[in-house]
Design an enzyme around this catalytic site. Structure first.
Site, PDB file in Angstrom:
ATOM      1  N   ALA A   1      40.397 -43.410  68.257  1.00 52.15           N
ATOM      2  CA  ALA A   1      39.517 -43.063  67.139  1.00 52.15           C
ATOM      3  C   ALA A   1      38.057 -42.982  67.585  1.00 52.15           C
ATOM      4  O   ALA A   1      37.346 -42.028  67.256  1.00 52.15           O
ATOM      5  CB  ALA A   1      39.676 -44.076  66.007  1.00 52.15           C
ATOM      6  N   GLU A   2      37.599 -43.973  68.348  1.00 53.57           N
ATOM      7  CA  GLU A   2      36.204 -43.953  68.790  1.00 53.57           C
ATOM      8  C   GLU A   2      35.950 -42.789  69.745  1.00 53.57           C
ATOM      9  O   GLU A   2      34.906 -42.150  69.699  1.00 53.57           O
ATOM     10  CB  GLU A   2      35.794 -45.267  69.444  1.00 53.57           C
ATOM     11  CG  GLU A   2      34.342 -45.247  69.870  1.00 53.57           C
ATOM     12  CD  GLU A   2      33.635 -46.569  69.787  1.00 53.57           C
ATOM     13  OE1 GLU A   2      32.436 -46.581  70.114  1.00 53.57           O
ATOM     14  OE2 GLU A   2      34.249 -47.579  69.406  1.00 53.57           O
ATOM     15  N   SER A   3      36.910 -42.484  70.586  1.00 53.07           N
ATOM     16  CA  SER A   3      36.756 -41.373  71.518  1.00 53.07           C
ATOM     17  C   SER A   3      36.605 -40.050  70.792  1.00 53.07           C
ATOM     18  O   SER A   3      35.687 -39.273  71.072  1.00 53.07           O
ATOM     19  CB  SER A   3      37.951 -41.316  72.482  1.00 53.07           C
ATOM     20  OG  SER A   3      38.007 -42.469  73.282  1.00 53.07           O
TER      21      SER A   3
ATOM     22  N   SER B   1      33.261 -40.092  68.533  1.00 52.34           N
ATOM     23  CA  SER B   1      32.032 -39.955  69.321  1.00 52.34           C
ATOM     24  C   SER B   1      31.927 -38.554  69.911  1.00 52.34           C
ATOM     25  O   SER B   1      30.845 -37.962  69.947  1.00 52.34           O
ATOM     26  CB  SER B   1      32.001 -40.993  70.443  1.00 52.34           C
ATOM     27  OG  SER B   1      31.860 -42.285  69.914  1.00 52.34           O
TER      28      SER B   1
ATOM     29  N   ALA C   1      42.262 -47.760  68.173  1.00 48.83           N
ATOM     30  CA  ALA C   1      40.813 -47.796  67.954  1.00 48.83           C
ATOM     31  C   ALA C   1      40.078 -47.037  69.061  1.00 48.83           C
ATOM     32  O   ALA C   1      39.089 -46.340  68.794  1.00 48.83           O
ATOM     33  CB  ALA C   1      40.331 -49.238  67.862  1.00 48.83           C
TER      34      ALA C   1
END
Length: 141
Positions: free
Chosen positions: A62-64, A67, A59
């Site tokens: 994925a967020e890195s 964003s 996660a």
């Protein structure tokens, strides 16, 4: 003067120093008009106690990448990006090698963005499917 792809990736990875991305060894490796790809090594630093990739590390990858992809497509002089929500469906375990996260836009609005992020392994097996929503906000009010 516009940066070459190689120069851009070097700059992108340089600004990730002293962040979670450096801690997890997340590296931006490719981008195009509508996508960004990052990779992360799978080793004991990102394992669960039973020796497979931790879903939280997935996660974070994925967020890195999501964003960062949103950040690529906004006017960073005036706006900044924040994540609003992330979901992750983990489909397969990984013990070693690398995982690759490819972020593509489902919606690229002025204020909100929605990204599809597919995590694959070295053999191109689908490991996780993630969705990230981000918001672009003004730097000064």
């Amino acid at each position: 003067m516009q940066l070459s792809k190689e120069e851009f990736l070097i700059k992108a990875n340089t600004i990730c120093k002293n962040t979670l991305m450096e801690t997890l060894e997340i590296e931006m490796v490719d981008f195009g008009d509508d996508y960004l790809i990052a990779r992360m090594p799978v080793n004991e630093r990102v394992h669960q106690p039973d020796g497979v990739l931790h879903g939280g590390a997935t996660a974070a990858l994925a967020e890195s990448v999501g964003s960062f992809a949103s950040h690529l497509f906004i006017d960073t002089e005036k706006l900044f990006v924040r994540g609003l929500e992330i979901t992750a469906n983990h489909l397969k375990s990984v013990k070693d090698g690398f995982v690759y996260a490819k972020a593509t836009f489902l919606h690229k609005g002025r204020t909100t963005q929605l990204l599809d992020i597919r995590i694959t392994d070295d053999a191109d097996n689908l490991i996780s499917i993630c969705r990230l929503s981000t918001i672009s906000l003004p730097k000064s009010l």
